[in-house]
Design a protein around this motif. Structure first.
Motif, PDB file in Angstrom:
ATOM      1  N   LEU A  17      36.795  47.866  32.088  1.00 33.37           N
ATOM      2  CA  LEU A  17      36.084  46.421  32.048  1.00 33.37           C
ATOM      3  C   LEU A  17      37.011  45.453  32.666  1.00 33.37           C
ATOM      4  CD1 LEU A  17      34.229  45.062  30.129  1.00 33.37           C
ATOM      5  CD2 LEU A  17      36.139  44.415  28.555  1.00 33.37           C
ATOM      6  N   VAL A  18      36.166  44.519  33.510  1.00 32.41           N
ATOM      7  CA  VAL A  18      36.972  43.793  34.339  1.00 32.41           C
ATOM      8  C   VAL A  18      36.495  42.234  34.110  1.00 32.41           C
ATOM      9  CG1 VAL A  18      37.155  45.286  36.167  1.00 32.41           C
ATOM     10  CG2 VAL A  18      35.259  43.812  36.143  1.00 32.41           C
ATOM     11  N   ARG A  47      44.674  49.759  36.594  1.00 28.61           N
ATOM     12  CA  ARG A  47      45.655  49.739  35.274  1.00 28.61           C
ATOM     13  C   ARG A  47      45.207  48.451  34.776  1.00 28.61           C
ATOM     14  NH1 ARG A  47      51.387  51.994  37.932  1.00 28.61           N
ATOM     15  NH2 ARG A  47      50.685  54.162  38.571  1.00 28.61           N
ATOM     16  N   PRO A  48      45.277  48.184  33.480  1.00 27.41           N
ATOM     17  CA  PRO A  48      44.814  46.996  32.956  1.00 27.41           C
ATOM     18  C   PRO A  48      46.098  45.912  33.404  1.00 27.41           C
ATOM     19  CG  PRO A  48      44.977  48.839  31.221  1.00 27.41           C
ATOM     20  CD  PRO A  48      45.495  49.560  32.471  1.00 27.41           C
ATOM     21  N   GLY A  49      45.676  44.589  33.446  1.00 25.57           N
ATOM     22  CA  GLY A  49      46.447  43.605  34.209  1.00 25.57           C
ATOM     23  C   GLY A  49      46.535  43.408  35.645  1.00 25.57           C
ATOM     24  N   GLU A  50      45.809  44.421  36.388  1.00 22.07           N
ATOM     25  CA  GLU A  50      46.135  44.519  37.905  1.00 22.07           C
ATOM     26  C   GLU A  50      44.705  43.646  38.181  1.00 22.07           C
ATOM     27  OE1 GLU A  50      48.120  48.183  39.525  1.00 22.07           O
ATOM     28  OE2 GLU A  50      46.020  48.416  39.215  1.00 22.07           O
ATOM     29  N   THR A 109      40.893  35.447  26.782  1.00 19.31           N
ATOM     30  CA  THR A 109      40.911  36.567  27.432  1.00 19.31           C
ATOM     31  C   THR A 109      41.978  37.722  26.899  1.00 19.31           C
ATOM     32  OG1 THR A 109      39.664  35.711  29.431  1.00 19.31           O
ATOM     33  CG2 THR A 109      40.884  37.926  29.576  1.00 19.31           C
ATOM     34  N   LYS A 110      41.933  38.802  26.750  1.00 18.44           N
ATOM     35  CA  LYS A 110      43.011  39.694  26.465  1.00 18.44           C
ATOM     36  C   LYS A 110      43.159  40.966  27.366  1.00 18.44           C
ATOM     37  CE  LYS A 110      43.238  38.633  21.393  1.00 18.44           C
ATOM     38  NZ  LYS A 110      43.163  39.206  19.888  1.00 18.44           N
ATOM     39  N   ILE A 111      44.260  41.125  27.703  1.00 20.44           N
ATOM     40  CA  ILE A 111      44.425  42.691  28.655  1.00 20.44           C
ATOM     41  C   ILE A 111      44.870  43.606  27.331  1.00 20.44           C
ATOM     42  CG2 ILE A 111      45.830  43.506  30.637  1.00 20.44           C
ATOM     43  CD1 ILE A 111      45.975  40.951  31.669  1.00 20.44           C
ATOM     44  N   SER A 112      43.996  44.547  27.552  1.00 17.71           N
ATOM     45  CA  SER A 112      44.416  45.834  26.608  1.00 17.71           C
ATOM     46  C   SER A 112      45.718  46.513  27.105  1.00 17.71           C
ATOM     47  CB  SER A 112      43.144  46.695  26.921  1.00 17.71           C
ATOM     48  OG  SER A 112      43.777  47.887  25.891  1.00 17.71           O
ATOM     49  N   LYS A 113      46.534  46.813  25.932  1.00 20.80           N
ATOM     50  CA  LYS A 113      47.771  47.525  25.928  1.00 20.80           C
ATOM     51  C   LYS A 113      47.421  49.224  26.044  1.00 20.80           C
ATOM     52  CE  LYS A 113      50.609  44.058  23.804  1.00 20.80           C
ATOM     53  NZ  LYS A 113      51.594  43.650  22.680  1.00 20.80           N
ATOM     54  N   GLY A 114      46.089  49.589  25.826  1.00 18.10           N
ATOM     55  CA  GLY A 114      45.654  50.711  26.147  1.00 18.10           C
ATOM     56  C   GLY A 114      46.276  51.732  24.655  1.00 18.10           C
ATOM     57  N   LEU A 115      46.754  52.826  24.939  1.00 19.46           N
ATOM     58  CA  LEU A 115      47.374  53.677  24.084  1.00 19.46           C
ATOM     59  C   LEU A 115      48.231  52.888  23.165  1.00 19.46           C
ATOM     60  CD1 LEU A 115      47.008  57.101  25.711  1.00 19.46           C
ATOM     61  CD2 LEU A 115      45.241  56.144  23.924  1.00 19.46           C
ATOM     62  N   ASP A 116      49.010  52.267  23.795  1.00 17.72           N
ATOM     63  CA  ASP A 116      50.276  51.508  23.133  1.00 17.72           C
ATOM     64  C   ASP A 116      49.608  50.177  22.275  1.00 17.72           C
ATOM     65  OD1 ASP A 116      52.017  53.160  24.344  1.00 17.72           O
ATOM     66  OD2 ASP A 116      51.777  52.034  26.211  1.00 17.72           O
ATOM     67  N   GLY A 163      33.504  40.960  44.561  1.00 15.28           N
ATOM     68  CA  GLY A 163      34.220  39.864  44.124  1.00 15.28           C
ATOM     69  C   GLY A 163      35.756  40.237  43.663  1.00 15.28           C
ATOM     70  N   LEU A 164      36.590  39.242  43.264  1.00 12.74           N
ATOM     71  CA  LEU A 164      37.931  39.587  42.583  1.00 12.74           C
ATOM     72  C   LEU A 164      37.779  39.355  41.111  1.00 12.74           C
ATOM     73  CD1 LEU A 164      39.594  37.550  45.482  1.00 12.74           C
ATOM     74  CD2 LEU A 164      40.198  39.626  45.042  1.00 12.74           C
ATOM     75  N   SER A 165      38.751  40.263  40.353  1.00 15.17           N
ATOM     76  CA  SER A 165      38.730  40.368  39.060  1.00 15.17           C
ATOM     77  C   SER A 165      40.218  40.904  38.528  1.00 15.17           C
ATOM     78  CB  SER A 165      37.575  41.469  38.470  1.00 15.17           C
ATOM     79  OG  SER A 165      37.992  42.761  38.943  1.00 15.17           O
ATOM     80  N   VAL A 166      40.116  40.875  37.364  1.00 14.53           N
ATOM     81  CA  VAL A 166      41.298  41.260  36.607  1.00 14.53           C
ATOM     82  C   VAL A 166      40.846  42.452  35.860  1.00 14.53           C
ATOM     83  CG1 VAL A 166      41.315  39.543  34.931  1.00 14.53           C
ATOM     84  CG2 VAL A 166      43.390  41.072  35.158  1.00 14.53           C
ATOM     85  N   ILE A 167      41.857  43.644  35.745  1.00 18.55           N
ATOM     86  CA  ILE A 167      41.270  44.590  35.187  1.00 18.55           C
ATOM     87  C   ILE A 167      41.922  44.470  33.358  1.00 18.55           C
ATOM     88  CG2 ILE A 167      41.518  47.109  34.468  1.00 18.55           C
ATOM     89  CD1 ILE A 167      40.508  46.757  37.156  1.00 18.55           C
TER      90      ILE A 167
END
Length: 667
Positions: A300-301, A262-265, A582-589, A276-280
C-alpha cells in the motif's frame, strides 16, 4: 540435448570394509542403527539408504563428476558432447539420509568408501572431485598428493580458518585505509600435474572413454602452492560475529527474496500509464495465483504531491509495479518558474502560486512529488534505540536508520562511496555521537560501524574454494550462491565477498544506500527476458551498478556530500506532501489493525510488463545539474507506456506536461 558419453575410471582406492581401532573388521558404510528406517513415537524418521545405480540422485552425481573431470583433463574429440562417469569408483557407495516428520521431509546424499573409514565421507560432487581427479591422474597413487578435504592435512588447505586458540600477533592500532583493490589474478598451477590421456576412438570403440594412467611423470609435491605461502605482515582480519535480529520486521527484511521494499521507504510506483513517487505505508504476503507454491508481496503506497492536491492511497499488487527510489533520477520541474529558480525547496515554494499559474504552465502534482522526494533524500531518522550512554561516552546506539529514501537495519549490507565503488559494509552498530556539552541531535554525528567487504573473483580450480564466512548476512550469502551457479559452468570463475577491514567507522556521507540482491532486483530493472539472457551467458553483475546514491539528487558540483537533515519522526520527513493522519505501518511489530488493506484503488497490473522492457541505466546526477538551466521547457514528445521517456525525466521538457495529463494517470 547432446548424448552423454561414459567415462571409465580404471583405478580406485575405495574400501568396503576397514579395520577399526580395536582391529575388528567393520563395514565402511552407515551403521546398522543408521540404516534403521523405523519411525519413533512421534512419527519422525531419520535413516540412511543406499542409492542404487540409476537412481536420479546417483545419476546426477555421476553427471556432475564426469563433466568436471572432462573439463579438467580434456575431451576435444567430441567437443559438443556431455560426459558421465560410467560408475562411481569401485567400492564407493552413495547413501541418502532421509529425515522426515508428519509435515516435511529432508534428504541429503553422502558418498562412503574412503579408505580411512565411515567417518570420512563426501557430502557433494564438488567435495569428491579433487579425490576423483587424483585417482585419475596420479601415477604413483600417493594419497599425500591428493588435495581433497579428507586426504590433505588441515594446514595444506588453501583457505584455513584462523587458529583462535593462539593469541593473535600484535597489530598496529591505526586501521588500514579503504582503497580500491584489483580482482586477484588467476593463481599459477600447483606443482606439475601428470598428463592425462583420453585416447581417440574408432566408431566401433565409441561407447566410452577410458581414463588410462599417464606416462611416467613426477607427481605434484605436497607443499603449499606459491599463491598461499605464508607471508610476513599482520594476520588477516577476523569477521565480526553477526548479531541476531532484534524485532520481527528486522527478521523479515533479513530473509532472501521475501520483501524488496519496506514501510517508510520512498519508491517509484506504476500509476498505469506513467510512474510516480510515493511512500510505502504497509506490506503483506499473498498466495501467487500464477505460482501457487510461492507467496507474492503486496504493498500500500501513498502518492506524494503538493499540499493543495493530495491523493488517495494505491495498492500495488506485485513488486513489478515498484522501483527503488535510487533506481532512477528525479526529473526537472515541469514549471519553468520552478526549474529556473535555484535554491527552492518543498517548504519554501508558494504552492498556491504554482497551482494558479504564477510559475508558468506545468503539473503541480508532479512538481510537488519531485521536491518532496528531494527533501526526503536529504533527511535521516534513527529508530529503535538500543543503548544510551550519553553520560559516560556521549553516545547512543540504534537498531536502524532511515537514510534518505531507504530503511536500513543493523546486520545488513550497504553500498559505499569509498573504495572500488562495489565495496559494501555489513553494519554492526549505528552510533549517534553527541557534541560535547550538548544534548541536541541536530549537532550530533551519526556513524555506521561494521565490516567492509570487497567483491573478489577466483578462477575455478580443484581444491581451491573461497572462504566460508558464516558471519555474512543470509541475503548476501544466498545471492552470491545464486550468482555463482550461473557463472561457474560458463565463466569457470567463482566470486565471493572478501573481508577488507573489520569494525570500520564511516559517516553517513560515505554511504550510497541499501544493498539489493542482484537475483531479486535485476529481473525487475532489466526485464525478465534480458535477465534470462544474462543468465545463459553467465553474466550476473551487481545490482548496485544500476543504482544512484543517496544525496546525488541534491548534489552541487564541487561541494562535498552533506550528512543531511535530522528528523525525529519518519512521517515528518514527508511533511505536507502526504495527507494529515497518514500512518506508516510497523508491520509485525505493530498492532494487528495496521495490517489491514483497503479493498479498492488497486492499480491495474496490465501495463507493468509492457513498460518494464525499456528500463535504462539512470542518468548521472552531474548531468542533471549541468543541464538544469539549459533545457527550460523545450518541446519533446512522450509516448504512452515508454519508461525510457517517463522515467528518464531528466530529458523531458514542455511536451511532458500535456501528454502526462492526456495519459489519464494521476498521483
Amino acid at each position: 540435448m547432446a548424448p552423454y558419453r561414459p567415462i571409465y575410471l580404471t583405478r580406485s582406492d575405495g574400501k568396503l570394509d576397514i579395520l577399526s581401532k580395536s582391529r575388528k573388521k567393520e563395514s565402511n558404510a552407515p551403521t546398522a542403527d543408521q540404516l534403521d528406517s523405523r519411525s519413533d513415537a512421534k512419527g519422525n524418521t531419520d535413516y540412511f539408504k543406499e542409492l542404487e545405480l540409476g537412481d536420479a540422485k546417483e545419476v546426477d552425481w555421476r553427471r556432475k563428476l564426469g563433466g568436471m573431470l572432462i573439463r579438467e583433463i580434456g575431451g576435444q574429440e567430441h567437443p559438443g558432447s556431455n560426459y558421465i562417469l560410467a560408475a562411481l569408483p569401485e567400492n564407493y557407495r552413495l547413501y541418502e539420509r532421509v529425515k522426515s516428520g508428519p509435515a516435511s521431509e529432508v534428504t541429503d546424499a553422502y558418498l562412503y568408501g574412503h579408505p580411512q573409514g565411515r567417518k570420512k565421507r563426501y557430502r557433494s560432487p564438488g567435495d569428491f572431485f579433487p579425490h576423483l581427479l587424483w585417482l585419475a591422474t596420479d601415477d604413483n597413487g600417493d594419497p599425500d598428493n591428493c588435495s581433497c578435504k579428507l586426504c590433505a592435512p588441515d594446514d595444506l588447505q588453501v583457505f584455513k580458518e584462523p587458529d583462535r586458540t593462539k593469541p593473535p600477533e600484535p597489530v598496529k592500532k591505526e586501521q588500514p585505509p579503504v582503497k580500491k583493490e584489483a580482482i586477484p589474478p588467476k593463481p599459477p598451477p600447483i606443482g606439475t600435474r601428470p598428463m592425462v590421456i583420453v585416447p581417440s576412438r574408432s566408431h566401433s570403440e565409441d561407447k566410452g572413454i577410458s581414463v588410462t594412467k599417464p606416462p611416467a611423470s613426477k607427481p605434484p609435491s605436497a607443499t603449499l602452492p606459491p599463491t598461499v605461502a605464508r607471508q610476513a605482515g599482520p594476520p588477516p582480519a577476523t569477521p565480526t560475529v553477526l548479531a541476531p535480529a532484534k524485532c520481527f520486521e528486522q527478521d523479515q527484511d533479513s530473509q532472501w527474496s521475501k520483501y524488496l521494499f519496506r514501510p517508510g521507504e520512498l519508491a517509484w510506483f506504476n500509476r498505469g500509464n506513467a510512474w510516480g513517487l510515493s511512500v510505502i505505508l504497509k506490506r503483506t504476503l499473498e498466495r501467487d495465483l500464477q505460482n501457487p507454491s510461492k507467496d507474492r508481496a503486496k504493498y500500500l503506497v501513498q502518492p506524494l504531491s503538493n499540499p493543495l492536491q493530495q491523493k488517495s492511497t494505491k495498492i500495488i499488487e506485485s513488486e513489478d509495479g515498484l522501483r527503488p527510489w535510487l533506481a532512477w533520477s528525479p526529473p526537472l520541474p515541469t514549471h519553468s518558474g520552478l526549474a529556473n529558480t535555484p535554491g527552492l525547496t518543498y517548504n519554501t515554494i508558494d504552492w498556491k502560486g504554482v497551482t494558479s499559474g504564477r510559475y508558468g504552465q506545468g503539473d503541480a502534482e508532479v512538481d510537488g512529488s519531485i521536491f518532496a522526494a528531494k527533501a526526503v533524500d536529504d533527511s535521516l531518522t534513527l529508530f529503535h534505540p538500543l543503548t544510551n550512554n550519553t553520560v559516560t561516552t556521549g553516545e547512543r546506539t540504534y537498531n536502524g536508520i532511515y537514510l534518505g529514501g531507504e530503511k536500513i537495519w543493523t546486520g545488513e549490507p550497504i553500498r559505499l562511496r569509498v573504495g572500488s565503488g562495489q565495496d559494501i559494509m555489513v553494519i554492526h552498530s549505528i552510533v549517534e555521537r553527541l557534541k560535547p556539552g550538548s544534548t541536541s541531535i541536530s549537532s550530533a554525528t551519526v556513524l555506521l560501524v561494521g565490516d567492509i567487504y570487497k567483491f573478489s573473483t577466483l578462477s575455478l580450480q580443484p581444491g581451491v574454494e573461497p572462504p566460508d564466512n558464516r558471519h555474512l548476512p543470509l541475503r548476501l550469502r544466498q545471492d552470491m550462491e545464486y550468482r555463482n551457479r550461473a557463472t561457474i559452468p560458463i565463466k569457470r570463475t567463482m566470486s565471493f565477498w572478501k573481508l577488507a577491514q573489520a569494525q570500520a567507522k564511516l559517516p553517513v556521507t560515505d554511504i550510497k544506500g541499501r544493498w539489493y540482491e542482484s537475483s531479486a532486483l535485476l529481473p525487475i530493472l532489466k526485464g525478465a527476458d534480458a535477465f534470462s539472457q544474462d543468465l545463459t551467458r553467465g553474466e550476473i553483475g551487481d545490482a548496485g551498478q544500476w543504482m544512484n546514491a543517496r544525496g546525488d539528487c541534491n548534489a552541487v558540483s564541487g561541494v562535498p556530500p552533506k550528512a543531511g537533515t535530522r528528523v525525529v519522526d519518519r512521517l515528518d520527513a514527508f511533511g505536507r506532501s502526504i495527507p494529515p493522519g497518514t500512518k506508516i505501518s510497523k508491520g509485525l511489530d505493530g498492532p494487528p489493525e495496521e495490517h489491514a488493506f483497503p479493498k479498492e484503488n488497486a492499480l491495474p497490473p496490465t501495463t507493468v510488463q509492457q513498460q518494464q522492457q525499456h528500463v535504462q541505466v539512470p542518468i548521472p546526477m552531474e548531468d542533471v545539474q549541468e543541464d538544469a538551466g539549459k533545457k527550460g521547457l523545450e518541446a519533446q514528445g512522450v509516448s504512452d507506456g515508454d519508461i525510457e521517456q517517463f522515467m528518464d525525466l531528466d530529458r523531458l521538457e514542455d511536451g511532458y506536461v500535456q501528454q502526462f495529463a492526456e495519459a489519464g494517470g494521476q498521483f
